[in-house]
Write a protein that holds these residues in place. Structure first.
Motif, PDB file in Angstrom:
ATOM      1  N   UNK A 120      -1.953  27.902  -4.157  1.00 48.48           N
ATOM      2  CA  UNK A 120      -3.419  27.863  -4.215  1.00 48.48           C
ATOM      3  C   UNK A 120      -3.981  29.229  -4.607  1.00 48.48           C
ATOM      4  N   UNK A 121      -5.272  29.324  -4.680  1.00 52.08           N
ATOM      5  CA  UNK A 121      -5.937  30.531  -5.133  1.00 52.08           C
ATOM      6  C   UNK A 121      -5.708  31.757  -4.276  1.00 52.08           C
ATOM      7  N   UNK A 122      -5.247  31.540  -3.048  1.00 50.96           N
ATOM      8  CA  UNK A 122      -4.963  32.654  -2.132  1.00 50.96           C
ATOM      9  C   UNK A 122      -3.488  33.028  -2.107  1.00 50.96           C
ATOM     10  N   UNK A 123      -2.685  32.362  -2.925  1.00 52.32           N
ATOM     11  CA  UNK A 123      -1.264  32.689  -2.994  1.00 52.32           C
ATOM     12  C   UNK A 123      -0.399  31.952  -1.987  1.00 52.32           C
ATOM     13  N   UNK A 124      -0.934  30.909  -1.397  1.00 58.09           N
ATOM     14  CA  UNK A 124      -0.188  30.117  -0.414  1.00 58.09           C
ATOM     15  C   UNK A 124       0.463  28.917  -1.102  1.00 58.09           C
ATOM     16  N   UNK A 125       1.713  28.673  -0.760  1.00 54.92           N
ATOM     17  CA  UNK A 125       2.431  27.516  -1.307  1.00 54.92           C
ATOM     18  C   UNK A 125       1.836  26.255  -0.694  1.00 54.92           C
ATOM     19  N   UNK A 126       1.339  25.344  -1.543  1.00 54.81           N
ATOM     20  CA  UNK A 126       0.730  24.110  -1.033  1.00 54.81           C
ATOM     21  C   UNK A 126       1.570  22.883  -1.378  1.00 54.81           C
ATOM     22  N   UNK A 127       2.576  23.042  -2.206  1.00 58.49           N
ATOM     23  CA  UNK A 127       3.513  21.950  -2.515  1.00 58.49           C
ATOM     24  C   UNK A 127       4.733  22.573  -3.177  1.00 58.49           C
ATOM     25  N   UNK A 129       5.729  42.394 -22.784  1.00 63.93           N
ATOM     26  CA  UNK A 129       4.769  42.896 -21.790  1.00 63.93           C
ATOM     27  C   UNK A 129       5.101  42.336 -20.407  1.00 63.93           C
ATOM     28  N   UNK A 130       4.628  43.023 -19.396  1.00 61.71           N
ATOM     29  CA  UNK A 130       4.875  42.640 -18.010  1.00 61.71           C
ATOM     30  C   UNK A 130       3.776  41.693 -17.531  1.00 61.71           C
ATOM     31  N   UNK A 131       4.147  40.759 -16.649  1.00 61.39           N
ATOM     32  CA  UNK A 131       3.170  39.822 -16.105  1.00 61.39           C
ATOM     33  C   UNK A 131       3.497  39.557 -14.645  1.00 61.39           C
ATOM     34  N   UNK A 132       2.454  39.520 -13.810  1.00 62.93           N
ATOM     35  CA  UNK A 132       2.631  39.285 -12.370  1.00 62.93           C
ATOM     36  C   UNK A 132       1.909  38.021 -11.923  1.00 62.93           C
ATOM     37  N   UNK A 133       2.552  37.280 -11.061  1.00 66.78           N
ATOM     38  CA  UNK A 133       1.953  36.077 -10.472  1.00 66.78           C
ATOM     39  C   UNK A 133       0.614  36.413  -9.819  1.00 66.78           C
ATOM     40  N   UNK A 165      -4.498  35.136  -9.177  1.00 62.87           N
ATOM     41  CA  UNK A 165      -5.203  34.882  -7.918  1.00 62.87           C
ATOM     42  C   UNK A 165      -6.526  34.159  -8.197  1.00 62.87           C
ATOM     43  N   UNK A 166      -6.828  33.181  -7.359  1.00 64.66           N
ATOM     44  CA  UNK A 166      -8.044  32.400  -7.513  1.00 64.66           C
ATOM     45  C   UNK A 166      -7.822  31.082  -8.236  1.00 64.66           C
ATOM     46  N   UNK A 167      -6.645  30.919  -8.843  1.00 69.70           N
ATOM     47  CA  UNK A 167      -6.329  29.692  -9.575  1.00 69.70           C
ATOM     48  C   UNK A 167      -5.298  28.855  -8.821  1.00 69.70           C
ATOM     49  N   UNK A 168      -5.289  27.568  -9.079  1.00 67.43           N
ATOM     50  CA  UNK A 168      -4.190  26.709  -8.667  1.00 67.43           C
ATOM     51  C   UNK A 168      -3.086  26.941  -9.697  1.00 67.43           C
ATOM     52  N   UNK A 169      -1.899  27.346  -9.240  1.00 68.17           N
ATOM     53  CA  UNK A 169      -0.825  27.719 -10.170  1.00 68.17           C
ATOM     54  C   UNK A 169       0.416  26.863  -9.917  1.00 68.17           C
ATOM     55  N   UNK A 170       0.882  26.233 -10.973  1.00 69.87           N
ATOM     56  CA  UNK A 170       2.172  25.540 -10.942  1.00 69.87           C
ATOM     57  C   UNK A 170       3.206  26.524 -11.474  1.00 69.87           C
ATOM     58  N   UNK A 171       4.104  26.974 -10.610  1.00 67.67           N
ATOM     59  CA  UNK A 171       5.173  27.869 -11.040  1.00 67.67           C
ATOM     60  C   UNK A 171       6.391  27.005 -11.317  1.00 67.67           C
ATOM     61  N   UNK A 172       6.746  26.924 -12.591  1.00 71.77           N
ATOM     62  CA  UNK A 172       7.844  26.062 -13.040  1.00 71.77           C
ATOM     63  C   UNK A 172       9.068  26.928 -13.337  1.00 71.77           C
ATOM     64  N   UNK A 173      10.090  26.792 -12.528  1.00 74.28           N
ATOM     65  CA  UNK A 173      11.347  27.506 -12.756  1.00 74.28           C
ATOM     66  C   UNK A 173      12.223  26.615 -13.625  1.00 74.28           C
TER      67      UNK A 173
END
Length: 167
Positions: A141-148, A40-44, A48-56
């Motif tokens: 962050x929840x708005x899709x902005x890179x915070x770290x 199945x397909x999944x999009x970052x 939205x609205x969550x703190x997300x750690x994107x681990x490559x």
């Protein structure tokens, strides 16, 4: 001759400056839409609205594999925030072998979202996020902005502790 040199220099300099500014703290994270192990397909953007750690990461990357148990501990530590829809980890694999990828997910008992296009370094996501080495991560962050970005081990643990109010 001097004018030609100046024009070439300006073009190269502007490309360098532009390329350096895509993935920076304070910028919007590029969208990622890839495939989960079940096809199945999944999009970052669905997070939205969550703190997300994107681990490559990738199964062929020894330091990445070494970080998976630590990520598992962090994910379990913040399971209440996951259940409350305020935190998530999104694993983006730069693998090229689906079987290896799926076996690693099972072996490390990874229970957060995993996606990949199995295109290795040719993945458009690797280019969009300017990844030239693994492991690499960004926190959004929840708005899709890179915070770290590129926080590992203690730095990552401290950042999550501070930002998820789990002291």
């Amino acid at each position: 001759m001097k004018t030609s040199f100046t024009i070439v220099f300006l073009i190269l300099f502007s490309r360098f400056v532009f390329a350096q500014n895509k993935i920076e703290v304070g910028k919007k994270a590029p969208e990622i839409t890839l495939t989960k192990p079940d096809g199945s397909s999944f999009s970052l953007s669905s997070l939205k609205g969550k703190l997300v750690l994107v681990d490559f990461w990738a199964t062929w990357c020894a330091p990445c594999v070494g970080e998976q148990p630590e990520l598992k501990k962090l994910y379990d530590t913040y399971s209440d925030q996951v259940k409350a829809n305020t935190f998530e980890i999104l694993g983006v694999s730069l693998d090229k072998n689906k079987e290896n990828w799926q076996k690693a997910i099972e072996r490390f008992n990874i229970n957060w979202i995993q996606i990949s296009d199995l295109k290795f370094w040719k993945s458009p996501v690797a280019k969009a996020y300017e990844i030239d080495e693994l492991p690499f991560n960004v926190i959004i962050d929840g708005e899709g902005t890179i915070i770290a970005k590129n926080l590992h081990e203690k730095e990552l643990e401290e950042f999550l502790k501070k930002n998820l109010n789990n002291n």
